[in-house]
Design an enzyme around this catalytic site. Structure first.
Site, PDB file in Angstrom:
ATOM      1  N   LYS A   1       0.777  -1.411   0.312  1.00 47.64           N
ATOM      2  CA  LYS A   1      -0.246   0.122   0.059  1.00 47.64           C
ATOM      3  C   LYS A   1       1.331   0.943  -0.028  1.00 47.64           C
ATOM      4  O   LYS A   1       0.872   2.384  -1.087  1.00 47.64           O
ATOM      5  CB  LYS A   1      -0.011  -0.481   1.259  1.00 47.64           C
TER       6      LYS A   1
ATOM      7  N   ARG B   1      -5.204  10.496   4.906  1.00 48.13           N
ATOM      8  CA  ARG B   1      -4.140  11.310   5.309  1.00 48.13           C
ATOM      9  C   ARG B   1      -2.829  11.572   3.957  1.00 48.13           C
ATOM     10  O   ARG B   1      -2.305  12.567   3.463  1.00 48.13           O
ATOM     11  CB  ARG B   1      -2.841  11.185   6.724  1.00 48.13           C
TER      12      ARG B   1
ATOM     13  N   CYS C   1      -4.512  12.621  13.509  1.00 47.60           N
ATOM     14  CA  CYS C   1      -4.740  11.960  12.833  1.00 47.60           C
ATOM     15  C   CYS C   1      -5.105  10.416  15.033  1.00 47.60           C
ATOM     16  O   CYS C   1      -4.175  10.984  14.992  1.00 47.60           O
ATOM     17  CB  CYS C   1      -4.834  10.758  12.035  1.00 47.60           C
TER      18      CYS C   1
ATOM     19  N   PRO D   1       2.066  16.538  12.090  1.00 54.36           N
ATOM     20  CA  PRO D   1       2.588  17.817  11.353  1.00 54.36           C
ATOM     21  C   PRO D   1       2.388  17.400   9.315  1.00 54.36           C
ATOM     22  O   PRO D   1       3.421  16.474   9.598  1.00 54.36           O
ATOM     23  CB  PRO D   1       3.828  19.029  12.017  1.00 54.36           C
ATOM     24  N   ILE D   2       2.670  18.557   9.037  1.00 52.77           N
ATOM     25  CA  ILE D   2       3.425  18.264   7.493  1.00 52.77           C
ATOM     26  C   ILE D   2       4.335  19.349   6.750  1.00 52.77           C
ATOM     27  O   ILE D   2       4.691  20.062   5.956  1.00 52.77           O
ATOM     28  CB  ILE D   2       2.408  17.973   6.303  1.00 52.77           C
ATOM     29  N   ASP D   3       4.765  19.882   8.130  1.00 51.68           N
ATOM     30  CA  ASP D   3       5.125  21.461   7.939  1.00 51.68           C
ATOM     31  C   ASP D   3       7.082  20.944   7.224  1.00 51.68           C
ATOM     32  O   ASP D   3       7.111  22.105   6.530  1.00 51.68           O
ATOM     33  CB  ASP D   3       5.856  21.523   9.147  1.00 51.68           C
ATOM     34  N   LEU D   4       7.959  19.743   6.839  1.00 48.50           N
ATOM     35  CA  LEU D   4       8.890  19.648   6.561  1.00 48.50           C
ATOM     36  C   LEU D   4       8.351  19.687   5.057  1.00 48.50           C
ATOM     37  O   LEU D   4       9.144  20.131   3.944  1.00 48.50           O
ATOM     38  CB  LEU D   4       9.053  18.476   6.608  1.00 48.50           C
TER      39      LEU D   4
ATOM     40  N   LEU E   1       8.399   7.101  17.203  1.00 50.29           N
ATOM     41  CA  LEU E   1       7.913   8.111  15.883  1.00 50.29           C
ATOM     42  C   LEU E   1       6.034   8.990  15.986  1.00 50.29           C
ATOM     43  O   LEU E   1       6.634   9.543  15.307  1.00 50.29           O
ATOM     44  CB  LEU E   1       7.615   7.344  14.574  1.00 50.29           C
TER      45      LEU E   1
END
Ligand code: UD1
Length: 420
Positions: A22, A92, A116, A122-125, A329
């Site tokens: 997946k 996501r 979630c 986060p998706i800041d990177l 993580l």
């Protein structure tokens, strides 16, 4: 809503064929946005997340013909560039369209994925790296609005943390950018490696594939000609069925698997007493006499994967002694603990560490799946719990496991899918 009714079994026996991964399929499907031709992808798993991403691409104007384990994606008619909340909220990984759409069209809007069950995520990177490449990014009304007034430009990116979908997003953006992009601290997961290999085979020169430093030579907007390819086997699905073999002390053979991708998982199972026969693309786990306790720390590939933590926690409840499992993580990835405790497991949580006292006799009851991998941990526990276990909310499981109950039935498990 569906649920699974599971009774314990003396043991399992037989062969399980592993589906395509997946987490490899998702970026590879998103990558088709960079193509000028129809992209043929083979060995896709039949799971909801894949259907969700194909629906997202269809909503944007692409055509997706999905038949069995194959899809043909044609994005030449893609004209919409907005990934709306209704889809992103269900998956996501929809964020994976941001890099390729921005690179191809110069603008893109994606609903913010939000947190979630397993953490904030986060998706800041992703965003910081795109800004370094010249994108102007605004967050407005729950959406990421990204524009590249002068196109994306290659640059030097150093990720503060290893991010799997972040690396994939930037690799795809860099593929069509002007000049060379280097990514330091890139993810080395096999799923990222396959994305890089397919792009490289399609004319995007990429060096350092499989290492922490990638260098991507962009095509300056030229779309790619992508040849047919087959998705790598799902190492997490394979690891889950190895745990099914270990927890039930059974002999199971997995076919269409890549043993090289399972090094850390196999090594921990060996520490716990399992033995294996391994060929180029099969793994047989042999019944163990006793399950030994283990110490596990989740880390980035090639170390032990966070996506196998829940399954090993279920297995540790059957070990003779105390196991220590540390999750590094995701800050909230222990939701399965309280459900396992309801089945009789003796687990103490202290911050990011779970201490599992084994061996405990588990007792079947009603339990609730809380996220994808937590769900499979509950299924594993149910295989050895006395009486009947009903695992509810298995829509989580359906996001990522292809025909789980059929595959387990075929090796002798007593498992049925029923309607609430
Ligand atoms: C991917 C996998 C998921 C797996 C995870 C870790 C897919 C579709 N999903 O998720 O199954 O559990 O890798 O192996 O491939 N982070 C930030 N900022 C960012 C991005 C990430 O702080 O911009 C943090 C995360 O909160 C997390 C860590 O970095 O603590 C790793 O996350 P990441 O590798 O990005 O996970 P995903 O790509 O979302």
């Amino acid at each position: 809503m569906d649920y699974l009714k599971i009774h314990n079994v003396a043991s399992l026996e037989g062969t399980i064929n592993i589906s395509g991964a997946k987490n490899a399929s998702l970026p590879l499907i998103a990558m088709s946005i960079l193509a000028k031709n129809s992209v043929h992808i083979k060995n896709l798993p039949q799971v909801v997340d894949i259907k969700t991403l194909l629906k997202l691409l269809s909503n944007l104007g692409a055509t997706c013909n999905f038949l069995d384990d194959r899809v043909i994606v044609n994005t030449t008619s893609l004209h919409e560039t907005k990934a709306t909340y209704d889809i992103v909220k269900t998956m996501r990984a929809s964020i994976l369209v941001l890099g390729p759409i921005l690179a191809r069209f110069g603008h893109c809007e994606v609903s913010l994925p939000g947190g979630c069950a397993i953490g904030q995520r986060p998706i800041d990177l992703h965003l910081k790296a795109l800004e370094q490449m010249g994108a102007k990014i605004n967050i407005k009304a729950g959406y990421i609005e990204a524009r590249t007034p002068n196109g994306l430009k290659g640059c030097e990116i150093i990720f503060d943390k290893v991010t799997v979908t972040g690396t994939a997003n930037i690799v795809m953006a860099a593929a069509l950018a002007k000049g060379v992009t280097s990514i330091t601290n890139a993810a080395r997961e096999p799923e990222v490696v396959q994305l890089c290999e397919v792009l490289h085979a399609s004319g995007v020169k990429i060096t350092g594939i499989g290492t922490a430093i990638l260098e991507i030579h962009g095509t300056d907007g030229k779309l790619l000609d992508i040849e047919e390819f087959s998705v790598i086997p799902d190492r997490i699905e394979a690891g889950t069925y190895l745990c099914a073999g270990a927890i039930t002390k059974s002999e199971l053979t997995l076919t269409n698997v890549e043993p090289k991708h399972l090094g850390a998982v196999i090594s921990k199972l060996e520490e716990m007493g399992s033995t294996f026969t391994i060929t180029k693309n099969t793994i047989t786990i042999h019944p163990s006499i006793k399950i030994k306790p283990v110490k596990i720390v989740t880390q980035e590939y090639p170390a032990f994967p966070t996506d196998m933590q829940a399954q090993f926690l279920a297995l540790a409840t059957q070990a003779d002694g105390v196991s220590i499992i540390e999750e590094r993580l995701f800050e909230n990835r222990f939701m399965h603990v309280s459900e396992l405790q309801r089945m009789g497991a003796d687990i103490t949580l202290n911050g990011h560490t779970a201490t599992v006292n084994g061996k405990m006799d588990l007792c079947g009851t009603d339990v609730m799946a809380t996220d994808l991998r937590a769900s499979s941990a509950l299924v594993l526990a149910a295989l050895v719990a006395t009486g009947e276990t009903n695992v509810h909310r298995i829509y989580h499981l359906d996001r990522g496991y292809d025909s789980l109950e059929k595959k387990l039935q075929d090796v002798g498990a007593n498992i049925q899918r029923l309607k609430e």
